[in-house]
Write an enzyme that holds these catalytic residues in place. Structure first.
Site, PDB file in Angstrom:
ATOM      1  N   THR A 295       0.911  -1.354  -0.374  1.00 43.04           N
ATOM      2  CA  THR A 295      -0.148   0.058  -0.509  1.00 43.04           C
ATOM      3  C   THR A 295       0.916   1.537  -0.490  1.00 43.04           C
ATOM      4  OG1 THR A 295       0.005   0.184   2.291  1.00 43.04           O
ATOM      5  CG2 THR A 295      -2.108  -0.861   1.243  1.00 43.04           C
TER       6      THR A 295
ATOM      7  N   ASP B 163      -3.881   5.626   2.620  1.00 44.22           N
ATOM      8  CA  ASP B 163      -3.317   6.970   3.715  1.00 44.22           C
ATOM      9  C   ASP B 163      -3.766   6.585   5.027  1.00 44.22           C
ATOM     10  OD1 ASP B 163      -2.772   8.658   4.741  1.00 44.22           O
ATOM     11  OD2 ASP B 163      -3.673  10.143   3.293  1.00 44.22           O
TER      12      ASP B 163
ATOM     13  N   TYR C 188       9.849  13.236  17.360  1.00 42.51           N
ATOM     14  CA  TYR C 188       9.894  11.820  16.703  1.00 42.51           C
ATOM     15  C   TYR C 188       9.924  10.654  17.815  1.00 42.51           C
ATOM     16  CZ  TYR C 188      11.490   7.929  13.649  1.00 42.51           C
ATOM     17  OH  TYR C 188      11.630   7.464  13.314  1.00 42.51           O
TER      18      TYR C 188
ATOM     19  N   LYS D 132       7.470   7.838  19.056  1.00 36.28           N
ATOM     20  CA  LYS D 132       8.150   6.383  18.387  1.00 36.28           C
ATOM     21  C   LYS D 132       8.085   5.688  20.193  1.00 36.28           C
ATOM     22  CE  LYS D 132       8.753   6.194  14.488  1.00 36.28           C
ATOM     23  NZ  LYS D 132       7.731   5.329  13.534  1.00 36.28           N
TER      24      LYS D 132
END
Length: 302
Positions: free
Chosen positions: A39, A60, A152, A156
């Site tokens: 995808t 998406d 970021y 995570k």
């Protein structure tokens, strides 16, 4: 669009644009005999994989309607089962914490966290039907002091915590959860466009360090993408074994691999202070401190 052969296992991978980790994973799973559902937001980039016999589907992960349409397409392809879901799609985010644009941060959380959550919610019925496996993509940054990577790292870290809870909730339903603690690996992250320091940034004085940091994951002990993919695919296809033996003999719950992964794992095992000390040196903490202190001294004088 071709579908799986009778008895052939299926894997759906998000974020399969050529050149990235998702693309490498698609090629490796295909090589190992699984039917791959690749995808991407722009399905035209998947034409090469479709030509190899994989299914190519537009997706998406930040769009609920796109996820719904993808689910319907996967049901048609697989007959209502999915053996492996790999939540790989995401975006990088390198910027000082004091310079963050909140709309930009929200987009990163949409891609890295909420997209993963939405995909699990949407596809859990197919995974339960197959007694399948979910692979969520985290990073060493979830447990390290990652200079100019606070946003970021936060995404995570959220994936890590989410995966822990998800594993316990889905275990009674026969669905397993694997979380990747990915080290520096060749990918498309630097192709997303670099952020720049605003004129009034506290870190204008050290913009050279900021510029160096922008490409850190692609220039420091960076592992080739295909090598990373081979190991992840091999480990994900290992048999299920009891928890105490899992890290050595079967499919691991936590996948530590990529550049610097062994070092971070070892330091994280011994104590957070060790990781912080190493990161302080690795990310040029002493140079950063000296430059900013010198600037403050000059301001006081003037």
């Amino acid at each position: 669009m071709s579908g799986p052969k009778p008895g052939q296992k299926t894997v759906l991978i998000t974020g399969c644009t050529p050149g990235g980790i998702g693309h490498a994973l698609a090629l490796e799973y295909h090589k190992q005999g699984l039917h791959v559902i690749a995808t991407a937001r722009r399905p035209e980039v998947l034409s090469g994989m479709a030509g190899m016999g994989m299914s190519a589907v537009a997706l998406d992960v930040a769009d609920a309607e796109s996820i719904k349409a993808c689910h319907a397409e996967v049901v048609k392809i697989t007959g209502g089962k999915l053996d492996i879901l790999v939540n790989n799609a995401g975006r990088t985010h390198t910027h000082p914490a004091t310079d963050l644009d909140m709309d930009d941060v929200r987009q990163t959380f949409e891609a890295n966290v909420f997209g993963t959550m939405a995909m699990v919610k949407a596809f859990v019925d197919l995974l339960i039907a197959a007694q399948g496996l979910i692979i969520n993509t985290a990073s060493l940054s979830a447990v390290t002091a990652y200079l100019f990577g606070s946003a970021y790292s936060a995404t995570k870290g959220a994936v890590v915590s989410y995966s822990r809870g998800l594993r316990m909730e889905l275990a009674p339903l026969g669905v397993r959860v694997m979380c990747t603690m990915t080290g520096t690996t060749r990918s498309n992250t630097t192709a997303h466009g670099d952020r720049t320091l605003p004129p009034d940034s506290l870190y204008q004085r050290v913009r050279d360090i900021f510029q160096w940091r922008l490409t850190f994951s692609q220039t420091n002990s960076t592992m080739p993408t295909d090598q990373y993919a081979r190991r992840l695919v091999a480990d994900s296809l290992k048999p299920e074994v009891p928890l105490l033996l899992r890290s050595w003999f079967g499919r691991p719950d936590w996948f530590w691999y990529g550049g610097l992964a062994k070092l971070v794992w070892f330091g994280h095992t011994l104590g957070e202070w060790i990781v912080d000390t190493i990161c302080w040196r690795m990310f040029k903490g002493p140079q950063l401190q000296k430059a900013l202190k010198d600037e403050q001294r000059v301001k006081k004088i003037t």
